[in-house]
Design an enzyme around this catalytic site. Structure first.
Site, PDB file in Angstrom:
ATOM      1  CG  ASN A 121      39.929  38.146  36.159  1.00  0.00           C
ATOM      2  OD1 ASN A 121      40.699  37.817  35.806  1.00  0.00           O
ATOM      3  ND2 ASN A 121      39.665  38.770  37.009  1.00  0.00           N
ATOM      4  CG  ASP A 122      39.875  33.658  37.687  1.00  0.00           C
ATOM      5  OD1 ASP A 122      40.692  34.115  37.842  1.00  0.00           O
ATOM      6  OD2 ASP A 122      39.093  33.056  38.639  1.00  0.00           O
ATOM      7  CB  VAL A 123      37.340  31.426  31.715  1.00  0.00           C
ATOM      8  CG1 VAL A 123      36.618  30.585  32.862  1.00  0.00           C
ATOM      9  CG2 VAL A 123      36.422  32.632  31.436  1.00  0.00           C
TER      10      VAL A 123
END
Lengths: 461, 103
Positions: free
Chosen positions: A387-389
């Site tokens: 997600n964040d990456v």
């Protein structure tokens, strides 16, 4: 045999240095680990055989020592062999905690058995005790968090409380050094308790995504604690081994922070900042789902597919089925590669280890820069539980808490399929606008179940 | 202050060892590729298990009538062994998989 011990310690120190050096390159890494292990074995055996205390007594209580080592070997071996590759980070954290506890215990016993307590000795005992116990309780909390047994505890008050505990530990130590008799009346135990508490409170507020950094940091703490142990016994191999790990561990910690574009202070003091711009506006947008058969067709007729694995792949244990999926696509002439973000998963390199376990070949794993170069020509990117990456906010939203972190530029590829269990947020706790983009399709469900279903669809095409 | 100076003079050699080891540690791992971060951390984790030597010494010279020292020493040896054995075996397991792929 006077020199046997000294020489074996020298040999062991050299094997540690060589071992670490060889661990830094893929070809020699395994040999490096074995060399360091051999050095350790030599050091342990010669210590038992030849060590003499100040009055020339040889090692006693042999039966107990051997029994303890047998117990430790059996438990350690079984745990290390049984652990799943996905649980590797918490395993490392656990073993690290054991080393820390060992350092704290020997400081306690040494204080207890040492007849004279001069200043230098007291400083070394205190520091070994404090660092060892912080490392122990911190590692156990990190272990619990990664196992999902302990939840984050965060509030603005945490840094203040932690500061107070830290200062109290230091204050108690200084008080004791000035009034050494206080150590005998229980001060040492109070310092022990306060240090354990500090370890817990230190790791408690740190978010799961930052856990690798913390484990690496605690790892170097234990190294330093071991080095203080070396000071206590004038023991060269403990000193060099401990300091080596302390400094190498610190550098590794900083390298990890750099990969996330965050400073170490940032990781320690505050979990990812509170509200950000992107968070507020996510509310009324709609995501588009894709059916399994559409997803299978999209991939099967693509020229180039890129898979971006994340923690979701690890939790779902989906690495093997992911490899099956890859092979099927390759049979259909699709060029498949993996884009690995350096901090995907719970530890740097976590994804590489997992995919290696599933026999995915080396050259298919692209590092961040190579992966991003090929992104615009990629037909389909499949994001498996990351997600964040892949959050473009890191590039275009200066108000976002992850702004500036290098990401895999999934948004530049032609089609995106996101495999996710729910619309839950990533560890940074922020909205990901990628999910709402026109070319993005969501495939909800457990990564392993979704991938197996896709494999089924591909076979029937 | 005097005591601290004394401490420095008495332990000069060790202080040199420490400073050189710090630089060595930094130098030795500064070129590690990201894919090896996890195994390297794990390997370093096993190496600080060298604290087991301290536990053996404590245990080996403990007075058999000092129960507290014996019990704590015993636990220390068990935990230290856990750190060493577990650390090296886990690292080896991780690296084994890297090796397989080189074929």
């Amino acid at each position: 045999m006077e020199f046997a011990l000294e020489i074996s310690y020298l040999v062991a120190s050299i094997t540690f240095i060589l071992g670490l050096k060889m661990l830094s390159s893929p070809e020699s890494a395994r040999k490096g680990n074995l060399i360091a292990a051999a050095g350790m074995l030599i050091a342990i055996i010669t210590t038992i055989a030849f060590h003499k205390d100040g009055e020339g007594h040889a090692i006693g209580n042999l039966i107990w020592i051997i029994a303890a080592m047998a117990v430790g070997t059996i438990i350690g071996w079984i745990m290390a062999v049984k652990v799943k590759m996905t649980a590797m980070p918490q395993m490392v954290s656990f073993f690290n905690g054991m080393g820390g506890a060992c350092a704290a215990l020997i400081a306690l016993v040494e204080y207890n058995t040492h007849p004279v307590h001069e200043m230098g000795f007291l400083i070394v005992v205190c520091l070994s005790l404090i660092i060892g116990s912080v490392s122990f309780s911190g590692s156990i909390i990190a272990y619990g968090k990664l196992e999902g047994k302990i939840k984050d505890l965060y509030g603005n008050f945490m840094p203040i409380i932690n500061g107070i505990i830290f200062l109290s530990v230091m204050g108690l130590m200084i008080y004791g050094l000035i009034n050494p008799s206080m150590f005998d009346s229980g001060l040492l135990w109070i310092i022990l308790a306060a240090s354990l508490l500090y370890g817990v409170m230190f790791v408690m507020p740190i978010g799961g995504a930052d856990m690798p950094v913390v484990i690496s940091l605690l790892n170097s703490f234990t190294g330093v604690a071991a080095a203080f142990g070396g000071f206590m016994y004038d023991n060269a191999v403990m000193l060099t081994g401990g300091i080596l790990v302390g400094s190498a561990g610190t550098i590794l910690t900083i390298l990890m922070c750099n990969a996330m574009n965050r400073s170490l202070a940032n990781v320690i003091i505050g979990s990812f900042g509170g509200a950000s711009g992107a968070k507020a506006e996510g509310g009324d947008k709609v995501v588009k789902e894709i059916s399994l058969s559409d997803a299978a067709i999209l991939c099967a007729y693509a020229n180039k597919v890129s898979i971006v694995p994340g923690y979701g792949l690890a939790v779902a244990q989906a690495q093997h089925v992911c490899n099956d999926f890859t092979k099927l696509l390759e049979d259909k002439g699709v060029d498949v590669s993996y884009a690995i973000h350096p901090v995907a998963g719970r530890m740097p390199g976590h994804m590489n280890v997992l995919l290696a376990e599933a026999d995915v070949s080396y050259d298919k794993l692209l590092e961040l820069e190579d992966a991003n170069e090929g992104m615009t020509s990629t037909d389909v990117t499949i994001v498996v539980g990351a997600n964040d990456v892949v959050n473009p906010a890191a590039e275009d939203d200066p108000s976002s808490s992850i702004y500036g972190m290098p990401i895999i530029q999934v948004h530049k590829s032609k089609n995106i399929i996101i495999m996710k269990r729910s619309m839950g947020k990533g560890y940074a706790g922020i909205e990901n606008n990628l999910f709402f983009a026109d070319k993005t399709r969501m495939l909800f469900g457990d990564a392993k179940a979704s991938l197996s279903a896709l494999v089924g669809e591909l076979r029937s095409l | 202050m005097n005591e601290i100076m004394q401490l420095f003079l008495e332990n000069q050699e060790f202080i040199y060892v420490i400073i050189l080891s710090i630089f060595l540690g930094i130098e030795v791992i500064s070129n590690v590729p990201a894919i090896l971060h996890t195994p390297l951390m794990s390997g370093a984790n096993a190496i600080h298990g060298v604290v087991i030597i301290g536990a053996i010494i404590v245990m080996g010279h403990a007075d058999p009538s000092n129960t507290l020292a014996l019990v704590l020493g015993f636990i220390a040896v068990v935990l230290g062994t856990l750190n060493v054995v577990g650390g090296f075996v886990v690292t080896n397991r991780m690296l084994e998989m890297f090796k397989k792929k080189e074929k």
